[in-house]
Design an enzyme around this catalytic site. Structure first.
Site, PDB file in Angstrom:
ATOM      1  N   ASP A 142       0.854  -1.195   0.000  1.00 10.12           N
ATOM      2  CA  ASP A 142       0.000   0.000   0.000  1.00 10.12           C
ATOM      3  C   ASP A 142       0.883   1.237   0.000  1.00 10.12           C
ATOM      4  OD1 ASP A 142      -2.396  -1.435  -0.075  1.00 10.12           O
ATOM      5  OD2 ASP A 142      -2.386  -1.705   2.090  1.00 10.12           O
ATOM      6  N   LYS A 177       0.698  -8.053  -2.506  1.00  4.51           N
ATOM      7  CA  LYS A 177      -0.675  -7.612  -2.800  1.00  4.51           C
ATOM      8  C   LYS A 177      -0.635  -6.221  -3.409  1.00  4.51           C
ATOM      9  CE  LYS A 177      -3.710  -5.752   0.099  1.00  4.51           C
ATOM     10  NZ  LYS A 177      -4.852  -4.897  -0.217  1.00  4.51           N
ATOM     11  N   ASP A 193      -5.852  -6.969  -5.428  1.00  2.29           N
ATOM     12  CA  ASP A 193      -6.961  -6.762  -4.483  1.00  2.29           C
ATOM     13  C   ASP A 193      -7.766  -5.527  -4.895  1.00  2.29           C
ATOM     14  OD1 ASP A 193      -8.540  -6.818  -2.169  1.00  2.29           O
ATOM     15  OD2 ASP A 193      -7.031  -5.779  -0.960  1.00  2.29           O
ATOM     16  N   LEU A 194      -8.594  -5.682  -5.931  1.00  5.25           N
ATOM     17  CA  LEU A 194      -9.377  -4.538  -6.411  1.00  5.25           C
ATOM     18  C   LEU A 194     -10.848  -4.641  -6.004  1.00  5.25           C
ATOM     19  CD1 LEU A 194      -7.727  -4.048  -9.931  1.00  5.25           C
ATOM     20  CD2 LEU A 194      -7.163  -2.948  -7.753  1.00  5.25           C
ATOM     21  N   PHE A 240     -13.804  -6.079  -6.864  1.00  7.67           N
ATOM     22  CA  PHE A 240     -14.785  -5.615  -7.852  1.00  7.67           C
ATOM     23  C   PHE A 240     -16.208  -5.655  -7.284  1.00  7.67           C
ATOM     24  CE2 PHE A 240     -11.558  -7.541 -10.936  1.00  7.67           C
ATOM     25  CZ  PHE A 240     -10.907  -6.337 -11.091  1.00  7.67           C
ATOM     26  N   ASP A 248     -19.734  -4.138  -9.132  1.00  9.41           N
ATOM     27  CA  ASP A 248     -20.362  -3.307 -10.167  1.00  9.41           C
ATOM     28  C   ASP A 248     -21.386  -4.184 -10.879  1.00  9.41           C
ATOM     29  OD1 ASP A 248     -20.793  -1.308 -12.209  1.00  9.41           O
ATOM     30  OD2 ASP A 248     -18.783  -0.539 -11.775  1.00  9.41           O
ATOM     31  N   PRO A 256     -22.847  -6.855 -13.550  1.00 15.24           N
ATOM     32  CA  PRO A 256     -22.154  -8.053 -14.037  1.00 15.24           C
ATOM     33  C   PRO A 256     -21.304  -7.808 -15.276  1.00 15.24           C
ATOM     34  CG  PRO A 256     -24.354  -8.641 -13.325  1.00 15.24           C
ATOM     35  CD  PRO A 256     -24.261  -7.143 -13.234  1.00 15.24           C
ATOM     36  N   THR A 313     -19.773  -5.130 -16.342  1.00 17.75           N
ATOM     37  CA  THR A 313     -18.547  -4.383 -16.037  1.00 17.75           C
ATOM     38  C   THR A 313     -17.553  -5.254 -15.283  1.00 17.75           C
ATOM     39  OG1 THR A 313     -19.821  -2.350 -15.992  1.00 17.75           O
ATOM     40  CG2 THR A 313     -17.695  -2.299 -14.872  1.00 17.75           C
ATOM     41  N   THR A 332     -12.463  -6.332   7.257  1.00 12.79           N
ATOM     42  CA  THR A 332     -11.954  -6.528   8.617  1.00 12.79           C
ATOM     43  C   THR A 332     -11.884  -5.221   9.409  1.00 12.79           C
ATOM     44  OG1 THR A 332      -9.762  -6.528   7.609  1.00 12.79           O
ATOM     45  CG2 THR A 332     -10.666  -8.653   8.240  1.00 12.79           C
ATOM     46  N   ARG A 337      -2.058  -8.278  13.199  1.00 16.15           N
ATOM     47  CA  ARG A 337      -1.238  -7.349  13.968  1.00 16.15           C
ATOM     48  C   ARG A 337      -0.288  -8.122  14.852  1.00 16.15           C
ATOM     49  NH1 ARG A 337      -2.281  -4.723  10.576  1.00 16.15           N
ATOM     50  NH2 ARG A 337      -3.443  -2.789  10.414  1.00 16.15           N
ATOM     51  N   GLY A 363       0.128  -5.417   5.910  1.00 14.55           N
ATOM     52  CA  GLY A 363       0.606  -4.177   5.306  1.00 14.55           C
ATOM     53  C   GLY A 363       1.422  -3.369   6.286  1.00 14.55           C
ATOM     54  N   ARG A 364       0.756  -2.434   6.979  1.00 17.82           N
ATOM     55  CA  ARG A 364       1.465  -1.452   7.791  1.00 17.82           C
ATOM     56  C   ARG A 364       2.436  -1.998   8.834  1.00 17.82           C
ATOM     57  NH1 ARG A 364      -4.093   1.646   8.632  1.00 17.82           N
ATOM     58  NH2 ARG A 364      -4.708  -0.535   8.372  1.00 17.82           N
TER      59      ARG A 364
HETATM   60  O1  C5P Z   1      -1.955  -2.294   6.789  1.00 20.77           O
HETATM   61  P1  C5P Z   1      -2.837  -3.470   7.000  1.00 20.77           P
HETATM   62  O2  C5P Z   1      -2.087  -4.703   7.485  1.00 20.77           O
HETATM   63  O3  C5P Z   1      -4.066  -3.171   7.808  1.00 20.77           O
HETATM   64  O4  C5P Z   1      -3.321  -3.840   5.514  1.00 20.77           O
HETATM   65  C1  C5P Z   1      -4.349  -4.752   5.263  1.00 20.77           C
HETATM   66  C2  C5P Z   1      -4.561  -4.817   3.795  1.00 20.77           C
HETATM   67  O5  C5P Z   1      -5.598  -5.751   3.515  1.00 20.77           O
HETATM   68  C3  C5P Z   1      -5.000  -3.500   3.162  1.00 20.77           C
HETATM   69  O6  C5P Z   1      -4.323  -3.400   1.921  1.00 20.77           O
HETATM   70  C4  C5P Z   1      -6.491  -3.631   2.939  1.00 20.77           C
HETATM   71  O7  C5P Z   1      -6.910  -2.987   1.769  1.00 20.77           O
HETATM   72  C5  C5P Z   1      -6.641  -5.131   2.780  1.00 20.77           C
HETATM   73  N1  C5P Z   1      -7.926  -5.685   3.186  1.00 20.77           N
HETATM   74  C6  C5P Z   1      -8.460  -5.541   4.438  1.00 20.77           C
HETATM   75  N2  C5P Z   1      -9.689  -6.086   4.754  1.00 20.77           N
HETATM   76  C7  C5P Z   1     -10.348  -6.809   3.841  1.00 20.77           C
HETATM   77  C8  C5P Z   1      -9.800  -6.969   2.563  1.00 20.77           C
HETATM   78  C9  C5P Z   1      -8.565  -6.405   2.269  1.00 20.77           C
HETATM   79  O8  C5P Z   1      -7.843  -4.925   5.293  1.00 20.77           O
HETATM   80  N3  C5P Z   1     -11.480  -7.407   4.147  1.00 20.77           N
END
Ligand code: C5P
Length: 254
Positions: free
Chosen positions: A21, A43, A70-71, A73, A75, A77, A79, A135, A199, A229-230
């Site tokens: 991200d 991702k 991870d887009l 989708f 919209d 059907p 599209t 989440t 986490r 991610g973070r």
């Molecule tokens: O930074 P962090 O660990 O919270 O990143 C979680 C990643 O998972 C983000 O890129 C977020 O878009 C993605 N995500 C999420 N919950 C979902 C689906 C995807 O947090 N249900």
């Protein structure tokens, strides 16, 4: 996905997926290059894809990475059908839709992927997953998403959507690790559970994740993929942070 097999009588540890991200292709590729020795799975989400375009998937694949595009989708059907075609053409290994988009939309996505996936190409099949409930949504939040569903509890809603995903032909879902046991019980152990909201230590990162668990807990619950991610990308030492996550989820006794 991780399940049992003759060579591995015990379940395997989950696979770590790094959420890139970041705001530019350069930042994404630098991170992927740094973390590729720890995990090949990256991702690409809305931020990076919007900044860099589908070429970023090809570049990551060229570095030997596997890509979860991870887009999410959601919209009409027709599209979504076109978006799935483009996502597959980009080289993505996993793509996803919002299950709240309903049966017609999800089946359009699944059928299109089956069609384009038949093209003779030297690549592994692309998986289609469905997002159950983000989440970031808390179990006790008076959330619009839940109120639309006639007062179902969050776990009931996740399970209902997971059952739909299986019925509609998707290979698995995106859910919290807290829901993996129930989802696998309802949909089978080979139904893929990919879990964000991980986490390493609670309260470590300022955050919008509500249903968060540690890597070890997620591994114990049976998650197939952990998306992080973070806790890695904002760490002073992202390589060490990613290694620690792999170490803690691999140390779990199954
Ligand atoms: O930074 P962090 O660990 O919270 O990143 C979680 C990643 O998972 C983000 O890129 C977020 O878009 C993605 N995500 C999420 N919950 C979902 C689906 C995807 O947090 N249900």
């Amino acid at each position: 996905m991780r399940g049992h097999c003759a060579d591995h009588p015990e379940p395997l540890a989950p696979t770590l997926v790094i959420a890139l991200d970041v705001p530019s292709a350069k930042a994404g590729l630098d991170l992927a290059g740094l973390l590729r020795p720890v995990t090949p799975w990256m991702k690409v989400g809305l931020e990076l894809f919007t900044a860099a375009g589908p070429g970023i998937v090809k570049e990551l694949k060229g570095m030997g990475c596997r890509v979860f595009l991870d887009l999410k989708f959601h919209d009409i059907p027709n599209t979504v059908r076109g978006a799935v075609r483009s996502a597959h053409a980009s080289g993505a290994d996993i793509i996803n839709v919002h299950l709240c988009g309903g049966r017609a939309m999800c089946e359009a996505a699944v059928n299109e992927l089956a069609k384009v996936g038949e093209a003779p190409e030297n690549r592994a099949p692309c998986l289609m997953l469905g997002v159950t409930v983000l989440t970031s949504v808390a179990a006790d939040a008076p959330d619009a998403d839940l109120s639309l569903e006639g007062g179902a509890s969050l776990e009931e809603l996740v399970l209902k959507r997971a059952r739909h995903a299986r019925e509609w032909g998707l290979q698995g879902v995106v859910c919290s690790a807290l829901e993996v046991r129930a989802v696998k019980q309802a949909c089978g152990k080979d139904f893929v559970c990919l879990c964000p909201g991980i986490r390493p230590e609670r309260g470590e990162v300022p955050d919008d994740q509500s249903r968060a668990v540690t890597p070890a807990e997620a591994a114990q619950e049976g998650a197939d993929f952990l998306v992080v991610g973070r806790p890695v990308t904002l760490a002073g030492n992202p390589l060490a942070a990613a290694k620690n996550i792999v170490r803690s989820m691999s140390a779990v006794r199954y």
